[in-house]
Write a protein that holds these residues in place. Structure first.
Motif, short mmCIF file in Angstrom:
data_model
loop_
_atom_site.label_atom_id
_atom_site.label_comp_id
_atom_site.label_asym_id
_atom_site.label_seq_id
_atom_site.Cartn_x
_atom_site.Cartn_y
_atom_site.Cartn_z
N ALA A 158 -5.36 14.95 6.56
CA ALA A 158 -5.29 14.17 5.32
C ALA A 158 -6.36 14.66 4.34
N ILE A 208 -3.17 14.49 0.11
CA ILE A 208 -2.23 14.94 1.15
C ILE A 208 -2.20 13.83 2.20
N ARG A 209 -1.01 13.32 2.45
CA ARG A 209 -0.85 12.30 3.51
C ARG A 209 0.11 12.84 4.56
N PRO A 210 -0.44 13.42 5.64
CA PRO A 210 0.40 14.06 6.66
C PRO A 210 1.21 13.03 7.45
N SER A 270 4.17 16.50 5.04
CA SER A 270 3.04 15.84 4.39
C SER A 270 3.42 15.41 2.99
N LYS A 285 2.46 14.95 -0.76
CA LYS A 285 1.45 15.56 -1.63
C LYS A 285 1.64 15.04 -3.05
#
Ligand SMILES: O=C(O)CCC(=O)C(=O)O
Length: 291
Positions: A80, A123-125, A231, A233
């Motif tokens: 993240a 960024i949130r994986p 992810s 973005k």
């Protein structure tokens, strides 16, 4: 008596297809204005071109490789990322701050005496281990904490954010932003049915790559888990009135100010005198002549 959630109706669709600009405005449509007032947010589909999506994805991916520490501490590529004051990272993020697809609506909603309060590159994986009720970002309203400014339970509108999304969150539970429409118009928390994971009326703002969302700071929002394979973005820019202090910076470095045109430099805090923050009509306020 303060408003509470029982007085709120969600009458307006948050995504408008009508394009006629309101008189005296740069770009805001009647539907966008109505959704902003009623729901606290609206969506602009296709704000970025395919070429711009590619360009900004490349910047996020460079950030993923180069940024070794962020607000949550040390990180590795692929983890993240929550980069604050993102405008410092690349000149093209300064350009995105005044992108013509969504920034004119900010001017129409707030007027020209505004500045940047925050800019994020996120960024949130995928987060398969996070339970729906746990959230990746919990329910909150944006603004100072503890919250000193409510009058009769109603907080003042302090700032407005644009979120430009670069990846697809159209399928449910792909780490989209969730909001409670209308929650900017009352204090306290909305009702939640026992056993439900979200407050009643929760709306997942599902986005295609290139879409933008505009929302104001008092709208309750959260981010659920990302059960997709990719992810999420995106960029966020927060714009406040100039008499408020920014969240992300005291002054921007000269090298970053130099990336901007006169409008972008105003947003990033450039001022001819201290009075400019309180008397923008009588001093220097480039955004008043935005073209
Ligand atoms: O969409 C997100 O990732 C988080 C947004 C958020 O909580 C915020 O901007 O305050």
């Amino acid at each position: 008596m303060p408003y509470d959630w029982r007085m709120i109706t969600q009458a307006i669709e948050p995504t408008s297809t009508k394009t006629e600009t309101l008189p005296g405005c740069h770009a805001l449509t009647a539907e966008q204005k109505a959704s902003f007032e009623n729901n606290g947010f609206f969506v602009i589909r296709g704000a970025l071109s395919d070429a711009e999506i590619e360009r900004y994805l490349a910047i996020v991916d460079r950030g993923d490789q180069e940024i070794a520490s962020h607000v949550k501490g040390a990180r590795q590529p692929g983890e993240a990322l929550e980069l604050r004051n993102a405008v410092e990272f690349d000149q093209s993020i300064v350009e995105l701050m005044t992108h013509r697809s969504a920034f004119p609506q900010i001017l129409d909603l707030m007027g020209p005496a505004i500045g940047l309060t925050t800019s994020h590159m996120l960024i949130r994986p995928p987060s398969p281990a996070v339970k729906r009720e746990e959230k990746v970002v919990g329910w909150h309203r944006d603004g100072p904490n503890p919250r000193p400014l409510a009058v009769n339970g109603i907080e003042p509108w302090l700032y407005t954010k644009i979120g430009y999304f670069l990846t697809d969150t159209m399928i449910p539970d792909a780490g989209a932003l969730s909001v409670v429409p209308g929650s900017h118009r009352y204090g306290g928390t909305p009702p939640q049915v026992t056993g439900e994971v979200n407050p009643s009326g929760t709306y997942e703002v599902t986005m295609k790559p290139g879409d933008a969302v505009i929302f104001e700071n008092r709208v309750l929002h959260a981010v659920g888990p990302n059960y997709s394979a990719i992810s999420r973005k995106n960029f966020y820019f927060g714009y406040c009135w100039r008499y408020l202090r920014p969240i992300d910076f005291t002054t921007q470095p000269e090298s970053v100010l130099a990336w901007g045109d006169k409008y972008q430099r105003q947003l990033m805090g450039e001022a001819a005198s201290a009075l400019e923050f309180y008397l923008p009509g009588q001093t220097h306020n480039p955004l008043a002549d935005w073209k």
